[in-house]
Design a protein around this motif. Sequence first.
Motif, PDB file in Angstrom:
ATOM      1  N   ALA B  24      36.469  34.573  15.728  1.00  0.00           N
ATOM      2  CA  ALA B  24      36.481  35.900  15.547  1.00  0.00           C
ATOM      3  C   ALA B  24      37.793  36.458  16.046  1.00  0.00           C
ATOM      4  N   GLN B  25      38.342  37.562  15.442  1.00  0.00           N
ATOM      5  CA  GLN B  25      39.413  38.278  15.943  1.00  0.00           C
ATOM      6  C   GLN B  25      39.283  39.645  15.896  1.00  0.00           C
ATOM      7  N   ASP B  26      39.906  40.426  16.867  1.00  0.00           N
ATOM      8  CA  ASP B  26      39.446  41.697  17.049  1.00  0.00           C
ATOM      9  C   ASP B  26      40.656  42.551  17.025  1.00  0.00           C
ATOM     10  N   ASN B  28      42.376  43.324  13.846  1.00  0.00           N
ATOM     11  CA  ASN B  28      42.685  43.625  12.520  1.00  0.00           C
ATOM     12  C   ASN B  28      43.244  42.826  11.621  1.00  0.00           C
ATOM     13  N   HIS B  29      43.668  41.691  11.961  1.00  0.00           N
ATOM     14  CA  HIS B  29      44.706  40.825  11.288  1.00  0.00           C
ATOM     15  C   HIS B  29      44.159  40.475   9.849  1.00  0.00           C
ATOM     16  N   GLU B  52      40.086  39.231   3.701  1.00  0.00           N
ATOM     17  CA  GLU B  52      38.351  39.245   3.493  1.00  0.00           C
ATOM     18  C   GLU B  52      38.055  38.497   1.950  1.00  0.00           C
ATOM     19  N   ARG B  68      35.240  33.452   4.706  1.00  0.00           N
ATOM     20  CA  ARG B  68      35.571  34.458   5.323  1.00  0.00           C
ATOM     21  C   ARG B  68      35.068  35.605   4.542  1.00  0.00           C
ATOM     22  N   LYS B  70      33.599  38.297   6.333  1.00  0.00           N
ATOM     23  CA  LYS B  70      33.876  39.579   7.010  1.00  0.00           C
ATOM     24  C   LYS B  70      35.708  39.345   7.612  1.00  0.00           C
ATOM     25  N   LYS B  71      36.193  40.335   7.631  1.00  0.00           N
ATOM     26  CA  LYS B  71      37.607  40.563   7.582  1.00  0.00           C
ATOM     27  C   LYS B  71      37.878  39.698   9.146  1.00  0.00           C
ATOM     28  N   GLN B  72      37.109  39.845  10.034  1.00  0.00           N
ATOM     29  CA  GLN B  72      37.167  39.639  11.614  1.00  0.00           C
ATOM     30  C   GLN B  72      36.694  38.301  11.762  1.00  0.00           C
ATOM     31  N   ASN B  73      36.122  37.514  10.805  1.00  0.00           N
ATOM     32  CA  ASN B  73      35.355  36.117  11.182  1.00  0.00           C
ATOM     33  C   ASN B  73      36.090  35.040  10.055  1.00  0.00           C
ATOM     34  N   SER B  93      45.203  34.010  13.979  1.00  0.00           N
ATOM     35  CA  SER B  93      45.301  34.984  12.676  1.00  0.00           C
ATOM     36  C   SER B  93      46.785  35.570  13.124  1.00  0.00           C
TER      37      SER B  93
END
Lengths: 116, 116
Positions: B24-26, B28-29, B52, B68, B70-73, B93
């Motif tokens: 998970a990244q926060d 917005n990559h 995504e 993928r 969701k964009k963040q996962n 990321s």
Amino acid sequence: AQKITQTQPGMFVQEKEAVTLDCTYDTSDQSYGLFWYKQPSSGEMIFLIYQGSYDEQNATEGRYSLNFQKARKSANLVISASQLGDSAMYFCAMRGIIQGAQKLVFGQGTRLTINP
Amino acid sequence: NAGVTQTPKFRVLKTGQSMTLLCAQDMNHEYMYWYRQDPGMGLRLIHYSVGEGTTAKGEVPDGYNVSRLKKQNFLLGLESAAPSQTSVYFCASSYSARHSTNEKLFFGSGTQLSVL
């Protein structure tokens, strides 16, 4: 295809000496980026320095500098005044375009040990 | 300041078992990557995603699947684990920057996976 070669599996240096870690690369791209990452024993990947293929000057970040010789396709990392905390694995990487997307391709790494 | 978070940090599997690694990244990559690290071989790209809902194969994709949603996962799955998949797995990321070479990768802290 892009390829990164690090020919020094391990290096041993006395504290406070300067050290050069070798990296050669192969690419047919005109535009590319070269990176160095440090991986201490804790395992995380720490970004150190970046050099763009069109940058005319060698990159520097504190005690780190990158000796970029484009014609020889080399991007050696120089650490000045080494410290015990510099002991780690060091990876050279190149940003290339593979299958239409940009990715980092890594070398095999060099394990640097700083002796007191 | 979470950055890139990988779970779990350690896992032991028996041959033939399945599991999923979560990244998970926060930040917005757009781009996310899964690498594996083996001694003497640096980091090798397993799969990657440029956005995504999109995924693609890297250098060593066999035996792995990704998603993928969701964009963040970015999830990495092993359907039937093999001892050859014993490794340290890193998620990373970066911004999309399709035409830029200086976008560094942000790495998670790694997952040590052992397959017995």
